[in-house]
Design a protein around this motif. Structure first.
Motif, PDB file in Angstrom:
ATOM      1  N   PHE A 124       1.367  -0.877   0.100  1.00  0.00           N
ATOM      2  CA  PHE A 124       0.035   0.077  -0.452  1.00  0.00           C
ATOM      3  C   PHE A 124       0.837   1.726   0.442  1.00  0.00           C
ATOM      4  O   PHE A 124       1.627   0.997   1.103  1.00  0.00           O
ATOM      5  CB  PHE A 124      -1.274   0.015   1.434  1.00  0.00           C
ATOM      6  CG  PHE A 124      -2.120  -1.019   1.329  1.00  0.00           C
ATOM      7  CD1 PHE A 124      -2.734  -1.230   0.706  1.00  0.00           C
ATOM      8  CD2 PHE A 124      -1.336  -2.527   1.626  1.00  0.00           C
ATOM      9  CE1 PHE A 124      -4.029  -2.198   0.778  1.00  0.00           C
ATOM     10  CE2 PHE A 124      -1.799  -3.095   1.974  1.00  0.00           C
ATOM     11  CZ  PHE A 124      -3.181  -3.269   1.551  1.00  0.00           C
ATOM     12  N   PRO A 125       0.633   2.062  -1.246  1.00  0.00           N
ATOM     13  CA  PRO A 125       1.624   3.498  -1.532  1.00  0.00           C
ATOM     14  C   PRO A 125       0.858   4.570   0.416  1.00  0.00           C
ATOM     15  O   PRO A 125      -0.048   4.278   0.449  1.00  0.00           O
ATOM     16  CB  PRO A 125       1.937   4.130  -1.980  1.00  0.00           C
ATOM     17  CG  PRO A 125      -0.069   3.125  -2.990  1.00  0.00           C
ATOM     18  CD  PRO A 125      -0.018   2.146  -1.949  1.00  0.00           C
ATOM     19  N   VAL A 126       2.428   5.034   0.859  1.00  0.00           N
ATOM     20  CA  VAL A 126       1.245   6.108   1.521  1.00  0.00           C
ATOM     21  C   VAL A 126       1.994   6.839   1.335  1.00  0.00           C
ATOM     22  O   VAL A 126       0.774   7.830   2.145  1.00  0.00           O
ATOM     23  CB  VAL A 126       2.823   5.424   2.460  1.00  0.00           C
ATOM     24  CG1 VAL A 126       2.280   6.488   3.963  1.00  0.00           C
ATOM     25  CG2 VAL A 126       3.174   4.374   3.242  1.00  0.00           C
ATOM     26  N   HIS A 127       2.126   7.667   0.333  1.00  0.00           N
ATOM     27  CA  HIS A 127       2.236   8.929  -0.175  1.00  0.00           C
ATOM     28  C   HIS A 127       3.311   8.436  -1.509  1.00  0.00           C
ATOM     29  O   HIS A 127       3.509   7.417  -2.178  1.00  0.00           O
ATOM     30  CB  HIS A 127       3.377   9.710   0.570  1.00  0.00           C
ATOM     31  CG  HIS A 127       4.595   9.385   0.199  1.00  0.00           C
ATOM     32  ND1 HIS A 127       5.889   9.973  -0.517  1.00  0.00           N
ATOM     33  CD2 HIS A 127       5.623   8.123   1.007  1.00  0.00           C
ATOM     34  CE1 HIS A 127       7.152   9.412   0.040  1.00  0.00           C
ATOM     35  NE2 HIS A 127       6.836   8.128   0.436  1.00  0.00           N
ATOM     36  N   ARG A 128       2.689   9.533  -2.787  1.00  0.00           N
ATOM     37  CA  ARG A 128       3.042   8.970  -3.476  1.00  0.00           C
ATOM     38  C   ARG A 128       3.479  10.496  -4.345  1.00  0.00           C
ATOM     39  O   ARG A 128       4.490  11.741  -3.700  1.00  0.00           O
ATOM     40  CB  ARG A 128       2.173   9.145  -4.673  1.00  0.00           C
ATOM     41  CG  ARG A 128       1.370  10.333  -5.002  1.00  0.00           C
ATOM     42  CD  ARG A 128       0.379  10.514  -5.834  1.00  0.00           C
ATOM     43  NE  ARG A 128      -0.251  12.050  -5.454  1.00  0.00           N
ATOM     44  CZ  ARG A 128      -1.587  11.655  -6.015  1.00  0.00           C
ATOM     45  NH1 ARG A 128      -2.322  10.724  -7.294  1.00  0.00           N
ATOM     46  NH2 ARG A 128      -2.833  12.753  -6.499  1.00  0.00           N
ATOM     47  N   LEU A 129       5.303  10.213  -5.508  1.00  0.00           N
ATOM     48  CA  LEU A 129       5.938  11.642  -5.829  1.00  0.00           C
ATOM     49  C   LEU A 129       5.504  11.518  -7.322  1.00  0.00           C
ATOM     50  O   LEU A 129       5.014  10.277  -7.983  1.00  0.00           O
ATOM     51  CB  LEU A 129       7.651  10.780  -6.181  1.00  0.00           C
ATOM     52  CG  LEU A 129       8.330  10.780  -4.696  1.00  0.00           C
ATOM     53  CD1 LEU A 129       9.504  10.223  -5.245  1.00  0.00           C
ATOM     54  CD2 LEU A 129       8.224  11.968  -3.863  1.00  0.00           C
TER      55      LEU A 129
END
Length: 239
Positions: free
Chosen positions: A56-61
């Motif tokens: 599960f991605p916690v944040h993104r770029l």
């Protein structure tokens, strides 16, 4: 895990892990992309293959931005880490190359649009100049030389394209930014200096683990592009 994956895991424990995302990769399938994105360019596709389970991605770029991205092993782990972001207890460091000479340090406190046509929200980016270089090229034909700064930036808030938009608003756009940048200087970096793509990298994340209270520091490894940038500025990362 497969050795064929283009994604490098740079930190891992039982609750979460970090990758060094290459430029050009999406964290998850883009929702509003006008063109289809190949699954091979989506981090989640590679990572779920590697771990053979949902992560599960916690944040993104942004896709053009490289560097550290965190992924959780479970939804509950993701909630714990998202809480740190919400409480501003997750400290992120970026390196960027911008046009012109910036002050030695400063804070950009300029509200930004949440999205096109939507409300304005507060936004703050703290920065300091790491190095500067003046090159004997009249890139924009307004000045006989061209000036650039290598900066370290800390986004206090986490808005869409925040660092990119903030530096553009103070007339120091990032190099390689095709949406908010300067096309003449972008072309110069790409064609003359052979430094391609957006010059923005998430280089460090620091936090206190919500599970054991220990301090966690994750740093992105060196790469050819940023070694070339450091050489251009005659700057060496501290050891």
């Amino acid at each position: 895990m497969s050795s064929e994956s283009p994604l490098k895991i740079i930190y891992q424990d039982e609750n979460f892990f970090a990758i060094d995302k290459p430029s050009g990769f999406f964290v998850h399938p883009p929702e509003l992309s006008p063109y289809p994105v190949p699954k091979e360019r989506i981090c989640l596709w590679h990572l779920r293959k590697m771990f053979r389970k949902d992560v599960f991605p916690v944040h993104r770029l942004d896709a053009p931005t490289s560097g550290i991205v965190l992924f959780a092993m479970s939804r509950q782990d993701a909630r714990e880490l998202n809480f740190l972001f919400a409480e501003r207890r997750m400290h992120k460091t970026y390196h960027a190359v911008v046009r012109g000479f910036v002050p030695a340090s400063g804070s950009i406190d300029l509200p930004l649009e949440v999205d096109e046509g939507q409300s304005i929200v507060e936004a703050q980016t703290v920065f300091r100049s790491l190095a500067q270089v003046e090159l004997p090229y009249a890139v924009g034909k307004k000045y006989p030389t061209s000036r650039y700064s290598l900066v370290q930036a800390h986004p206090v808030t986490g808005r869409w394209h925040q660092i990119r938009r903030h530096f553009d608003r103070i007339a120091h756009p990032l190099l390689g930014d095709i949406e908010h940048g300067d096309s003449h200087h972008n072309r110069f970096f790409r064609d003359t200096l052979n430094i391609k793509g957006l010059c923005l990298k998430a280089t460090k994340i620091e936090m206190e683990s919500p599970w054991n209270g220990q301090r966690v520091v994750i740093e992105a490894p060196a790469c050819d592009k940023w070694n070339q940038i450091h050489e251009l500025f005659s700057w060496k990362p501290p050891t």
